[in-house]
Design an enzyme around this catalytic site. Structure first.
Site, short mmCIF file in Angstrom:
data_model
loop_
_atom_site.label_atom_id
_atom_site.label_comp_id
_atom_site.label_asym_id
_atom_site.label_seq_id
_atom_site.Cartn_x
_atom_site.Cartn_y
_atom_site.Cartn_z
N ARG A 152 48.21 -48.02 19.16
CA ARG A 152 48.49 -47.44 20.48
C ARG A 152 47.20 -47.09 21.22
O ARG A 152 47.04 -47.42 22.40
CB ARG A 152 49.36 -46.20 20.31
CG ARG A 152 49.82 -45.58 21.62
CD ARG A 152 50.79 -44.44 21.35
NE ARG A 152 51.08 -43.67 22.54
CZ ARG A 152 51.81 -42.56 22.55
NH1 ARG A 152 52.35 -42.12 21.42
NH2 ARG A 152 52.03 -41.91 23.67
N PHE A 153 46.26 -46.47 20.51
CA PHE A 153 44.97 -46.14 21.13
C PHE A 153 44.25 -47.41 21.55
O PHE A 153 43.64 -47.48 22.62
CB PHE A 153 44.09 -45.36 20.15
CG PHE A 153 44.53 -43.95 19.87
CD1 PHE A 153 45.65 -43.39 20.48
CD2 PHE A 153 43.82 -43.16 18.98
CE1 PHE A 153 46.05 -42.09 20.22
CE2 PHE A 153 44.20 -41.85 18.70
CZ PHE A 153 45.32 -41.32 19.32
N ASP A 206 36.81 -50.20 17.13
CA ASP A 206 35.95 -49.70 16.06
C ASP A 206 36.57 -49.83 14.68
O ASP A 206 37.69 -49.36 14.46
CB ASP A 206 35.61 -48.23 16.35
CG ASP A 206 34.54 -47.69 15.43
OD1 ASP A 206 33.78 -48.50 14.87
OD2 ASP A 206 34.45 -46.45 15.29
N GLU A 245 34.58 -48.70 12.24
CA GLU A 245 33.57 -47.91 11.53
C GLU A 245 33.79 -46.40 11.67
O GLU A 245 34.77 -45.88 11.15
CB GLU A 245 32.18 -48.34 12.04
CG GLU A 245 31.04 -47.91 11.13
CD GLU A 245 29.97 -47.12 11.86
OE1 GLU A 245 28.98 -46.77 11.20
OE2 GLU A 245 30.10 -46.83 13.05
N ARG A 288 54.25 -50.84 24.11
CA ARG A 288 52.93 -50.97 24.74
C ARG A 288 52.37 -52.33 24.37
O ARG A 288 52.32 -52.70 23.19
CB ARG A 288 52.04 -49.83 24.23
CG ARG A 288 50.64 -49.75 24.78
CD ARG A 288 50.49 -49.27 26.20
NE ARG A 288 51.44 -48.30 26.70
CZ ARG A 288 51.28 -46.98 26.67
NH1 ARG A 288 50.23 -46.45 26.08
NH2 ARG A 288 52.17 -46.18 27.20
N ARG A 312 33.37 -53.30 16.46
CA ARG A 312 32.27 -52.69 15.70
C ARG A 312 32.57 -52.82 14.21
O ARG A 312 33.53 -52.25 13.71
CB ARG A 312 32.07 -51.22 16.08
CG ARG A 312 30.89 -50.61 15.31
CD ARG A 312 30.32 -49.34 15.93
NE ARG A 312 31.20 -48.20 15.86
CZ ARG A 312 30.82 -46.93 16.12
NH1 ARG A 312 29.58 -46.67 16.48
NH2 ARG A 312 31.69 -45.95 16.06
N GLU A 338 20.54 -45.83 16.35
CA GLU A 338 21.01 -44.50 15.94
C GLU A 338 20.37 -44.02 14.64
O GLU A 338 20.76 -43.00 14.09
CB GLU A 338 22.54 -44.51 15.80
CG GLU A 338 23.05 -45.52 14.80
CD GLU A 338 24.56 -45.68 14.81
OE1 GLU A 338 25.25 -44.84 15.39
OE2 GLU A 338 25.06 -46.65 14.20
N LEU A 376 24.22 -38.57 18.11
CA LEU A 376 24.76 -37.77 17.00
C LEU A 376 24.26 -38.29 15.66
O LEU A 376 23.68 -37.53 14.86
CB LEU A 376 26.28 -37.75 17.07
CG LEU A 376 26.85 -37.11 18.34
CD1 LEU A 376 28.33 -37.35 18.45
CD2 LEU A 376 26.54 -35.61 18.36
N ASP A 377 24.47 -39.58 15.37
CA ASP A 377 23.94 -40.12 14.12
C ASP A 377 22.43 -40.00 14.07
O ASP A 377 21.85 -39.74 13.03
CB ASP A 377 24.35 -41.59 13.97
CG ASP A 377 25.55 -41.76 13.04
OD1 ASP A 377 25.50 -41.22 11.92
OD2 ASP A 377 26.54 -42.40 13.43
N PRO A 425 35.56 -40.86 26.15
CA PRO A 425 36.54 -40.65 25.08
C PRO A 425 37.98 -41.04 25.40
O PRO A 425 38.84 -40.95 24.52
CB PRO A 425 36.45 -39.14 24.82
CG PRO A 425 36.11 -38.58 26.17
CD PRO A 425 35.24 -39.60 26.84
N ASP A 429 33.77 -37.46 14.89
CA ASP A 429 33.85 -38.59 13.98
C ASP A 429 32.79 -38.37 12.90
O ASP A 429 32.23 -37.29 12.79
CB ASP A 429 33.73 -39.93 14.70
CG ASP A 429 32.35 -40.18 15.31
OD1 ASP A 429 31.43 -39.35 15.10
OD2 ASP A 429 32.17 -41.20 15.98
#
Length: 725
Positions: free
Chosen positions: A123-124, A270, A272, A311, A338, A430, A457-458, A539, A630
């Protein structure tokens, strides 16, 4: 325990083998025997190289640890000389420009938002793929971009006061993006197309047109009475949707029922950091959804209110061009996939020696095979218009690891009978060794690179782990204000432009982590296009629609020309760790607050990962603000506590008490989630809770985790949980 089948010396989980045979391969030119034989050859050839690269990471980290322990007061020049001496810093290649061919226009020629979404969630994934076009009215009405003051509350029913605010804001946006020869869109009472030009009637009955007539592209309906007018600014399309009978259009003098923006030009599907995939069952779900996207037939059925809804992927959009000919625009975001990095293995396949196969090698072969369906398709729903497969490759440390990925992609192309460099590479900048050697990293994939992207972040997690022995790191909020981070963000753009990425590839920036704070995003995230980046992560589809407005405000490609002339940001700043000069000045309250903030974030994320297999979710922070979490955010928090523990800023007992306290807080924040199992019903259940044990391990074993990554421990505890349930 799932059964395995043997293929070309590999032991393959039956679920995965059946997926390959019945779903992945039909419709391609590959037969089952050929597929597994080619894959087994890649595994046999590349596994030793993969292992040696991971050993090199460990060796360099040990040398850096030893250096910091022996050189507490070393200066930056001495440190850099040491990093060169051990091969952590490599010589830069001579100046060059990337040579990538057959690049998607969304990547090379247009600047706009980029979504990142777990492909494990159909769905996402569909929502993200369909976020190429977004309703500005909906995005404004449903978020905090517009205040709820003066009777403009959202409420459960449509509020005309808020609706009027939305219309006014949208008109102001149109004035900036599509300026008129005279007057303002705010005064418009009619839009039509006359003799190939946009004709606007204003409130005083005067007529005007666009200041830049070339912004008009086409329409739907009749030219003099269009239902949709298609316009363009800075390469991005805008639809004015007109319907005088629509409830919204009725309230608008010009009948404007919506302004629809071209939004998420690209999406990263993604496999990952936002995904929890630890075994064959999980990997099949990931690959199946990616396959459905590539075949154009992915469907997700779900309940919306009292109805079941399907969907699916949006069709392309049809218009009449100004020449009277049919004009088609893509209805969907251009999808990258990814893959995972070089570190992890997965028990879904074991090699001839009985060892789990490297997951990054699996992902390259399986996701590229799925994409054959898109390259070969005669369907109207197509992803690539350049006959390319676009793969983002994360968590690579330095140019040797990029070169390894380049070799892997080349072997997959050979196995699938694809032209050389069909597999394009996105390089995530990253890890510290990559950002310090970025030019050499780009050079290692100069014929297939289509993307570089900072992952703050990473990168912060790796910064803490690399300099673990150097001293006490600053509190998390202060780390963001240190010189290394601005050097990192600027150097990424500087080096990308110096390597010729402008108009050939994406230079990207990281995620807006607060999906409910859209007003704040609109204030702050314009800094990403202003930095010279032609994409940045958002996001949600709503955030993509709102962020798209920033690319109407900023002509990124023009800006890149001026940025390209500045001096490249300092390597010295980049390599200066964010350490506290006087950690003894931290108060007890400061330490406790930092620990609680970190521990709450760790537990809020880990409990969903372990218990529910959710790799990315909106987790309330300690102040109950929903943050997109995440594995990258988990890496920072766990490494941060590990650093303070290691240097005696806090004790193991203090951390244990904080974790137990925060487990109760997290339980409270999740009390309305019917799928949630509380950790802390009592001390006995807390001690035995697998998710809680995983969170403790991430902190107490943080110093010894490879590069500070969280995957090894998360995978082992999730497998343990699945075995018990």
């Amino acid at each position: 325990m799932s059964h395995t089948l043997t293929h070309s010396g590999l032991s393959v989980d039956k679920q995965l083998a059946e997926f390959v045979k019945k779903q992945l391969l039909p419709g391609t030119h590959l037969d089952e025997h050929q597929f597994w034989k080619s894959f087994a050859n890649i595994v046999q050839t590349l596994t030793p190289l993969n292992k040696s690269l991971l050993a090199k990471r460990e060796q360099l980290q040990k040398q850096i640890d030893d250096y910091h322990l022996a050189n507490k007061n070393a200066d930056q020049a001495q440190y850099q000389a040491f990093l060169k001496d051990i091969g952590y810093l490599v010589d830069e290649p001579e100046n060059f420009s990337i040579e990538t061919q057959n690049v998607e226009p969304e990547i090379a020629l247009t600047a706009g938002p980029q979504l990142v979404v777990p492909v494990s969630n159909a769905r996402f994934a569909l929502n993200a793929a369909n976020a190429r076009w977004g309703s500005l009215y909906d995005a404004l009405y449903g978020t905090d971009v517009l205040s709820e003051d003066d009777g403009a509350e959202k409420g459960s029913q449509y509020n005309p006061v808020r609706g009027f605010k939305v219309m006014a804001y949208a008109r102001q946006f149109l004035d900036k993006a599509l300026p008129l020869e005279n007057g303002s869109h705010i005064e418009s009472t009619n839009y039509s197309i006359v003799d190939g030009a946009l004709a606007i009637t204003l409130r005083d009955s005067s007529h005007t047109t666009l200041k830049n007539p070339e912004q008009l592209i086409g329409y739907q309906g009749e030219a003099q009475n269009p239902s949709v007018i298609l316009l363009k600014n800075n390469g991005l399309h805008i639809e004015l949707q007109i319907d005088h009978h629509h409830p919204i259009g009725q309230a608008d003098k010009a009948g404007l029922k919506d302004v629809v923006l071209e939004a998420a030009l690209t999406t990263i599907m993604d496999c990952e950091d936002s995904v929890a995939a630890v075994d064959a069952e999980d990997k099949v779900q990931v690959y199946k959804n990616w396959l459905g996207l590539m075949q154009g037939n992915l469907v997700e059925t779900f309940r919306k209110g009292d109805k079941m809804v399907d969907r699916t992927l949006q069709a392309d959009r049809q218009y009449t061009g100004l020449d009277g000919q049919k004009l088609t625009l893509k209805g969907r975001s251009m999808m990258f996939v990814r893959n995972v990095g070089h570190l992890m293995t997965n028990p879904a396949i074991t090699d001839v020696s009985g060892n789990d196969v490297f997951e990054g090698i699996m992902d390259a072969m399986f996701t590229a095979t799925a994409a054959l369906h898109d390259l070969n398709t005669k369907n109207t729903i197509k992803n690539s218009t350049a006959q390319s497969i676009n793969i983002v490759k994360p968590k690579m440390h330095g140019p040797d690891e990029v070169a390894f990925a380049n070799t892997l992609f080349g072997m997959v192309e050979e196995a699938l009978s694809l032209p050389k460099n069909t597999l394009k590479m996105g390089i995530m900048d990253e890890e510290r060794r990559t950002s310090a050697n970025l030019k050499a990293c780009i050079h290692a994939a100069k014929e297939r690179v289509v993307f570089i992207n900072t992952g703050f972040l990473d990168r912060t997690g790796d910064e803490i782990h690399t300099s673990m022995q150097a001293g006490v790191v600053l509190p998390k909020a202060a780390i963001k204000a240190q010189p290394w981070i601005s050097a990192y963000e600027d150097r990424n753009v500087d080096i990308g432009l110096a390597c010729g990425l402008s108009h050939k590839a994406q230079i990207g920036k990281g995620m807006w982590a607060m999906p409910d704070k859209m007003a704040m995003m609109m204030e702050q995230k314009i800094a990403h296009p202003q930095s010279g980046a032609n994409t940045a992560w958002v996001p949600s589809p709503t955030a993509a629609t709102l962020h798209a407005m920033h690319y109407h405000d900023v002509d990124v490609f023009s800006l890149q020309q001026s940025i390209a002339t500045r001096q490249i940001a300092s390597l010295e700043s980049l390599l200066t760790p964010p350490l506290m000069p006087n950690p003894e000045t931290l108060s007890k309250e400061d330490i406790q607050s930092e620990l609680e903030n970190n521990a709450q974030g760790i537990l809020g994320y880990v409990v969903r990962w372990i218990d529910q297999g959710i790799g990315c979710s909106k987790v309330p922070d300690i102040n109950h603000i929903g943050l997109m979490e995440d594995r990258a955010t988990l890496r920072i928090s766990s490494q941060h506590i590990a650093n303070w523990l290691h240097h005696g800023v806090c004790s193991k007992e203090q951390v244990q008490k904080v974790m137990a306290k925060m487990a109760k807080v997290v339980d409270g924040q999740n009390e309305h989630d019917s799928l949630y199992t509380p950790m802390a019903t009592n001390e006995q259940t807390l001690a035995k809770n697998i998710a809680y044990q995983a969170a403790l391990a991430l902190v107490f074993e943080g110093v010894s985790q490879p590069s500070g990554y969280t995957e090894p421990l998360l995978h082992s505890y999730r497998l343990k949980y699945k075995a018990q349930h």
